[in-house]
Write an enzyme that holds these catalytic residues in place. Sequence first.
Site, PDB file in Angstrom:
ATOM      1  NE  ARG A 165       2.091  -0.177 -12.626  1.00  0.00           N
ATOM      2  CZ  ARG A 165       1.965   0.805 -11.918  1.00  0.00           C
ATOM      3  NH1 ARG A 165       3.024   1.648 -11.632  1.00  0.00           N
ATOM      4  NH2 ARG A 165       1.011   0.990 -11.233  1.00  0.00           N
ATOM      5  CB  SER A 238      -3.411  -1.674 -14.244  1.00  0.00           C
ATOM      6  OG  SER A 238      -3.931  -0.755 -13.140  1.00  0.00           O
ATOM      7  CD  GLU A 334       0.728  -3.013 -14.872  1.00  0.00           C
ATOM      8  OE1 GLU A 334       0.748  -4.094 -13.853  1.00  0.00           O
ATOM      9  OE2 GLU A 334       0.311  -1.981 -14.556  1.00  0.00           O
TER      10      GLU A 334
HETATM   11  N1  EPU Z   1     -10.868   6.431 -14.745  1.00  0.00           N
HETATM   12  C1  EPU Z   1     -12.109   6.270 -15.405  1.00  0.00           C
HETATM   13  N2  EPU Z   1     -12.859   5.078 -15.553  1.00  0.00           N
HETATM   14  C2  EPU Z   1     -12.257   3.963 -15.236  1.00  0.00           C
HETATM   15  C3  EPU Z   1     -10.976   4.016 -14.487  1.00  0.00           C
HETATM   16  C4  EPU Z   1     -10.356   5.063 -14.233  1.00  0.00           C
HETATM   17  O1  EPU Z   1     -12.650   7.397 -15.778  1.00  0.00           O
HETATM   18  O2  EPU Z   1     -12.817   3.010 -15.175  1.00  0.00           O
HETATM   19  C5  EPU Z   1     -10.449   7.651 -14.534  1.00  0.00           C
HETATM   20  C6  EPU Z   1     -10.753   8.409 -13.492  1.00  0.00           C
HETATM   21  O3  EPU Z   1     -10.623   9.748 -13.711  1.00  0.00           O
HETATM   22  C7  EPU Z   1      -9.501   8.401 -12.354  1.00  0.00           C
HETATM   23  C8  EPU Z   1      -8.443   8.049 -13.365  1.00  0.00           C
HETATM   24  O4  EPU Z   1      -8.997   7.483 -14.405  1.00  0.00           O
HETATM   25  O5  EPU Z   1      -9.470   9.188 -11.558  1.00  0.00           O
HETATM   26  C9  EPU Z   1      -7.446   7.350 -12.564  1.00  0.00           C
HETATM   27  O6  EPU Z   1      -7.819   6.035 -12.028  1.00  0.00           O
HETATM   28  P1  EPU Z   1      -7.273   5.376 -11.049  1.00  0.00           P
HETATM   29  O7  EPU Z   1      -6.857   6.441  -9.773  1.00  0.00           O
HETATM   30  O8  EPU Z   1      -7.901   4.259 -10.717  1.00  0.00           O
HETATM   31  O9  EPU Z   1      -5.867   4.987 -11.292  1.00  0.00           O
HETATM   32  P2  EPU Z   1      -5.459   4.305 -12.689  1.00  0.00           P
HETATM   33  O10 EPU Z   1      -4.420   5.204 -13.522  1.00  0.00           O
HETATM   34  O11 EPU Z   1      -6.533   3.904 -13.627  1.00  0.00           O
HETATM   35  C10 EPU Z   1      -3.127   3.703 -11.797  1.00  0.00           C
HETATM   36  C11 EPU Z   1      -2.138   2.308 -11.878  1.00  0.00           C
HETATM   37  C12 EPU Z   1      -2.590   1.470 -10.548  1.00  0.00           C
HETATM   38  C13 EPU Z   1      -2.430   2.177  -9.302  1.00  0.00           C
HETATM   39  C14 EPU Z   1      -3.414   3.473  -9.309  1.00  0.00           C
HETATM   40  C15 EPU Z   1      -3.289   4.535  -8.349  1.00  0.00           C
HETATM   41  C16 EPU Z   1      -1.214   1.680 -13.772  1.00  0.00           C
HETATM   42  C17 EPU Z   1      -1.356   0.872 -15.218  1.00  0.00           C
HETATM   43  N3  EPU Z   1      -2.163   1.687 -13.045  1.00  0.00           N
HETATM   44  O12 EPU Z   1      -4.197   3.214 -12.493  1.00  0.00           O
HETATM   45  O13 EPU Z   1      -1.805   0.411 -10.550  1.00  0.00           O
HETATM   46  O14 EPU Z   1      -3.096   1.505  -8.231  1.00  0.00           O
HETATM   47  O15 EPU Z   1      -2.977   4.178 -10.585  1.00  0.00           O
HETATM   48  O16 EPU Z   1      -1.953   4.917  -8.387  1.00  0.00           O
HETATM   49  O17 EPU Z   1      -0.433   2.692 -14.024  1.00  0.00           O
HETATM   50  C18 EPU Z   1      -1.549  -1.859 -11.348  1.00  0.00           C
HETATM   51  O18 EPU Z   1      -0.449  -1.362 -12.008  1.00  0.00           O
HETATM   52  O19 EPU Z   1      -1.773  -3.042 -11.352  1.00  0.00           O
HETATM   53  C19 EPU Z   1      -2.139  -0.745 -10.620  1.00  0.00           C
HETATM   54  C20 EPU Z   1      -3.376  -1.456 -10.000  1.00  0.00           C
END
Ligand code: EPU
Length: 338
Positions: A165, A238, A334
Amino acid sequence: MPELIPDFSLQACNTLGLAARAQWLARIDSHASLQAVLADPRVAGLSRRVLGGGSNLVLGGDVPGLVLKNEIGGRRLLREDEAAWYVAAGGGENWHDFVLWTLAQGWGGLENLALIPGTVGAAPVQNIGAYGAEIRDLLSELTAYALDGGEIRRFTQEDCRFGYRDSVFKQEEAGRWLIAEVVFRLPKNHRPNTAYGDIERELAEAGLPRTPQGVAQAVMQVRQRKLPDPAVIGNAGSFFKNPVVPAAVHAALLAQYPALVAYPAGPGAMKLAAGWLIEQCGWKGRRLGPVGMYDKQALVLVNHGGAIGADVTRLMQAVQAAVRERFGVGLEAEPVWW
Ligand code: EPU
């Protein structure tokens, strides 16, 4: 001659839907239009900022100076060789429309990045990423115009200095360039990346083909289920980066919290799921004034209506304090802040 609009409301120009006004706004669709605006005596000496889709932006208050809305369009196949298609898109093009267009031409590669809000020109600034793909993997080069005089400069992939990012456009070169055109190298031997758990499950459950089009469909379905549509509820995706910590810190946390969610992030480092940390602190679905953390994805800050920048700052600080107190981990916002 582009029009200079005074006292322009930016509320419809940022996906969080925060109320704020720009002292001046101009729509830029070419190098000539940028040159003309920069030469206008009414904005001489004023600060200059570039606005794309406003989907990774927090408006802290009214914006002094000149806001340049990037509306440079166009998408085309530049050239192809044995190994790849080289595809160019104007910085003002809608990112998702561009992704769908490449897929419709039969050029895979960008499918994991489907449905990310915003513009092509903003995509390299924060090295957009999702479901195991990042724009840095496919970006070949870009062309940018200097905000302090209009110089045209080419940035190679290396020049962009991409990180998680992050890019040179959020660091040393922040606020200095309007990204006019981005060139992608889409390899002809591309194999879709379906390794991300959510995508693997979606493909299986929905019976989608493991083609770029099928993966794009799965990505869209997952995103639509988990992430709020900015047209319905204001948000900037995010809100925090997933914090990267030394492996020893991760190990200590894991001993205390066996359910901790984390991924390897290079030698000796682990990336913690910030959404999980925030949820553990009780902030998932919780509100503070007109804003809150989304009830289906705790990492996303949402505007329930009528918020201003100060509301966002207050919630950000409350969540950061809660996570720091409980886990000793700092969360970094972010979005870009104006
Ligand atoms: N999780 C929770 N609770 C929540 C959210 C997430 O426990 O409320 C845990 C879950 O175990 C889940 C894991 O976190 O499996 C990962 O969650 P998710 O797959 O939704 O991905 P993220 O790490 O929260 C990142 C990116 C997103 C991107 C997704 C998918 C960042 C800051 N965010 O989110 O990017 O879409 O992975 O690859 O790296 C963005 O940057 O705006 C964005 C949406």
